[in-house]
Design a protein around this motif. Structure first.
Motif, short mmCIF file in Angstrom:
data_model
loop_
_atom_site.label_atom_id
_atom_site.label_comp_id
_atom_site.label_asym_id
_atom_site.label_seq_id
_atom_site.Cartn_x
_atom_site.Cartn_y
_atom_site.Cartn_z
N CYS A 95 0.75 -1.24 -0.04
CA CYS A 95 0.13 -0.04 -0.06
C CYS A 95 0.92 1.15 -0.16
O CYS A 95 0.57 2.36 0.60
CB CYS A 95 -1.16 -0.08 1.21
SG CYS A 95 -0.20 -0.21 2.77
N ALA A 96 2.10 1.13 -0.56
CA ALA A 96 3.04 2.43 -0.41
C ALA A 96 2.11 3.39 -1.65
O ALA A 96 1.69 3.19 -2.53
CB ALA A 96 4.30 2.18 -1.10
N PRO A 97 2.56 4.84 -1.15
CA PRO A 97 1.99 5.91 -1.93
C PRO A 97 2.78 6.09 -3.13
O PRO A 97 4.11 5.55 -3.30
CB PRO A 97 2.13 6.91 -1.01
CG PRO A 97 3.16 6.72 0.15
CD PRO A 97 3.14 5.25 -0.11
N ASP A 98 2.65 6.98 -4.08
CA ASP A 98 3.26 7.28 -5.14
C ASP A 98 4.57 8.31 -4.79
O ASP A 98 4.37 8.86 -3.52
CB ASP A 98 2.64 8.00 -6.32
CG ASP A 98 1.83 7.26 -7.07
OD1 ASP A 98 1.89 6.16 -7.19
OD2 ASP A 98 0.86 7.77 -7.83
N VAL A 99 5.52 8.38 -5.25
CA VAL A 99 6.75 8.89 -5.00
C VAL A 99 7.17 9.98 -6.25
O VAL A 99 7.20 9.54 -7.16
CB VAL A 99 7.95 8.10 -4.65
CG1 VAL A 99 9.28 8.68 -4.48
CG2 VAL A 99 7.56 6.96 -3.62
N ALA A 100 7.40 11.27 -5.47
CA ALA A 100 8.09 12.15 -6.60
C ALA A 100 9.81 12.18 -6.51
O ALA A 100 10.36 12.71 -5.48
CB ALA A 100 7.62 13.71 -6.24
N LEU A 101 10.28 11.33 -7.43
CA LEU A 101 11.70 11.02 -7.30
C LEU A 101 12.42 12.38 -7.34
O LEU A 101 13.50 12.32 -6.59
CB LEU A 101 12.21 10.34 -8.64
CG LEU A 101 11.48 8.98 -8.68
CD1 LEU A 101 12.05 8.09 -9.93
CD2 LEU A 101 11.91 7.75 -7.50
N VAL A 153 15.89 2.43 1.26
CA VAL A 153 14.91 1.91 0.22
C VAL A 153 15.72 1.94 -1.03
O VAL A 153 16.39 2.91 -1.41
CB VAL A 153 13.71 2.73 -0.09
CG1 VAL A 153 12.73 2.24 -1.29
CG2 VAL A 153 12.83 3.21 1.33
N SER A 154 15.54 0.86 -2.14
CA SER A 154 16.41 0.72 -3.27
C SER A 154 15.79 1.66 -4.27
O SER A 154 14.48 2.06 -4.04
CB SER A 154 16.22 -0.80 -3.64
OG SER A 154 15.03 -0.94 -4.29
N LEU A 155 16.66 2.15 -5.04
CA LEU A 155 16.10 3.04 -6.36
C LEU A 155 15.08 2.23 -7.03
O LEU A 155 14.06 2.76 -7.55
CB LEU A 155 17.06 3.44 -7.11
CG LEU A 155 16.95 4.21 -8.34
CD1 LEU A 155 16.12 5.61 -7.73
CD2 LEU A 155 18.01 4.82 -9.01
N ASP A 156 15.14 0.93 -7.54
CA ASP A 156 14.21 0.22 -7.89
C ASP A 156 12.78 0.13 -7.36
O ASP A 156 11.70 0.24 -8.14
CB ASP A 156 14.53 -1.42 -8.10
CG ASP A 156 15.86 -1.71 -9.26
OD1 ASP A 156 16.03 -0.62 -10.01
OD2 ASP A 156 16.49 -2.36 -9.29
N VAL A 157 12.82 0.14 -5.91
CA VAL A 157 11.57 0.36 -5.40
C VAL A 157 10.80 1.56 -5.32
O VAL A 157 9.82 1.53 -5.90
CB VAL A 157 11.57 -0.27 -3.90
CG1 VAL A 157 10.42 0.15 -3.04
CG2 VAL A 157 12.04 -1.77 -3.79
N LEU A 158 11.82 2.59 -5.26
CA LEU A 158 11.22 3.83 -5.50
C LEU A 158 10.70 4.12 -6.92
O LEU A 158 9.61 4.65 -7.09
CB LEU A 158 12.39 5.00 -4.96
CG LEU A 158 12.72 4.96 -3.63
CD1 LEU A 158 13.88 5.95 -3.62
CD2 LEU A 158 11.61 5.57 -2.85
N LYS A 159 11.53 3.90 -7.95
CA LYS A 159 10.87 4.02 -9.26
C LYS A 159 9.85 3.24 -9.50
O LYS A 159 9.05 3.64 -10.59
CB LYS A 159 12.25 3.45 -10.12
CG LYS A 159 13.24 4.45 -10.32
CD LYS A 159 14.38 4.03 -11.55
CE LYS A 159 15.56 4.84 -11.64
NZ LYS A 159 16.32 4.42 -12.64
#
Length: 122
Positions: A95-101, A112-118
């Motif tokens: 249930c993670a929200p969207d991320v503004a990279l 947190v890995s970049l792949d997960v953030l992306k």
């Protein structure tokens, strides 16, 4: 307290996350961090109803106004500097929200890995 270099997870200058509501460890609208920021408030997250309910369920109520702290409560669509570990926990629970990279500090990568953030990039 001096903030760490304002660099995002893409290696570029950190862009603002939100000034309405005003967010960040330093309450400067950016997800800046420093050694005193033990929660690593480094992920610029776009709130969803699902994430806000989840956060409340796990003990961090971000949606209820707290006027004594000048906090109006968050609503879906608001952007907020979220603790990296809470983001990862929400990701693991689905249930993670969207991320503004561009607004997520590079120190988030300590947790947190970049792949997960992306995977959650908006």
């Amino acid at each position: 307290m001096e903030p760490d270099d304002p660099v995002n997870v893409l290696g570029q200058p950190l862009t603002p996350c939100s000034t309405d509501p005003l967010t960040g460890f330093f309450r400067d609208g950016h997800c800046n961090t420093c050694t005193a920021d033990q929660g690593s408030h480094t992920v610029c997250a776009v709130m969803t109803a699902e994430f806000l309910a989840y956060s409340k369920y796990v003990g961090n109520d971000l949606s209820t106004p707290r006027p004594e702290f000048g906090f109006d409560g968050l609503r879906p669509g608001d952007r907020w500097c979220l603790c990296a570990a809470r983001f990862l926990q929400a990701h693991d629970e689905g249930c993670a929200p969207d991320v503004a990279l561009s607004s997520t500090h590079q120190r988030a990568l300590d947790i947190v890995s970049l792949d997960v953030l992306k995977a959650h990039a908006s």
